[in-house]
Design a protein around this motif. Structure first.
Motif, short mmCIF file in Angstrom:
data_model
loop_
_atom_site.label_atom_id
_atom_site.label_comp_id
_atom_site.label_asym_id
_atom_site.label_seq_id
_atom_site.Cartn_x
_atom_site.Cartn_y
_atom_site.Cartn_z
N ASN A 5 0.83 76.74 41.71
CA ASN A 5 -0.45 76.55 42.38
C ASN A 5 -0.93 75.13 42.11
N LYS A 7 -3.70 72.14 43.00
CA LYS A 7 -5.05 71.94 43.50
C LYS A 7 -5.31 70.44 43.59
N GLU A 10 -10.25 67.78 48.18
CA GLU A 10 -10.20 67.96 49.62
C GLU A 10 -9.99 66.62 50.33
N LYS A 18 1.77 67.92 51.71
CA LYS A 18 1.76 69.32 51.28
C LYS A 18 3.12 69.95 51.51
N LEU A 44 1.54 77.43 46.38
CA LEU A 44 0.22 77.41 46.99
C LEU A 44 -0.39 76.03 46.76
N VAL A 45 -0.75 75.35 47.85
CA VAL A 45 -1.39 74.04 47.77
C VAL A 45 -2.83 74.23 48.25
N GLU A 46 -3.77 74.04 47.35
CA GLU A 46 -5.18 74.26 47.66
C GLU A 46 -5.96 72.96 47.61
N GLU A 47 -6.96 72.88 48.47
CA GLU A 47 -7.87 71.74 48.45
C GLU A 47 -9.21 72.21 47.87
N VAL A 48 -9.72 71.45 46.94
CA VAL A 48 -10.97 71.77 46.27
C VAL A 48 -12.04 70.81 46.77
N TRP A 53 -14.51 70.56 40.80
CA TRP A 53 -13.63 70.76 39.66
C TRP A 53 -13.97 69.74 38.59
#
Length: 72
Positions: A5, A7, A10, A18, A44-48, A53
């Motif tokens: 995972n 993060k 954004e 990605k 899983l590539v997530e944008e915060v 954070w």
């Protein structure tokens, strides 16, 4: 099932990057666990959201990291 995972703030990582992260991470899992791990690997590539954070008791923002703010 190997799982990673990632993060990122954004807007910092584009679609091509990605995809590269997913491919390279899957390749690492296959190198470590063998080819049988490929169909079960999950990346899983997530944008915060900016400011969503922190590290060492400090909220991180693009500005604090010296990166340009996301354009609206």
């Amino acid at each position: 099932m190997p799982f990673a995972n990632f993060k990122f703030p954004e807007g910092v990582v584009d679609a091509a990057r990605k995809e590269e992260i997913i491919h390279r991470t899957t390749a690492m899992f296959v190198e470590y666990f063998g080819e049988a791990a490929r169909p079960y690997s999950m990346v899983l590539v997530e944008e915060v959201i900016d400011g969503g954070w922190g590290r060492a008791d400090e909220t991180l923002t693009l500005a604090k990291m010296g990166l340009p703010a996301k354009s609206a």
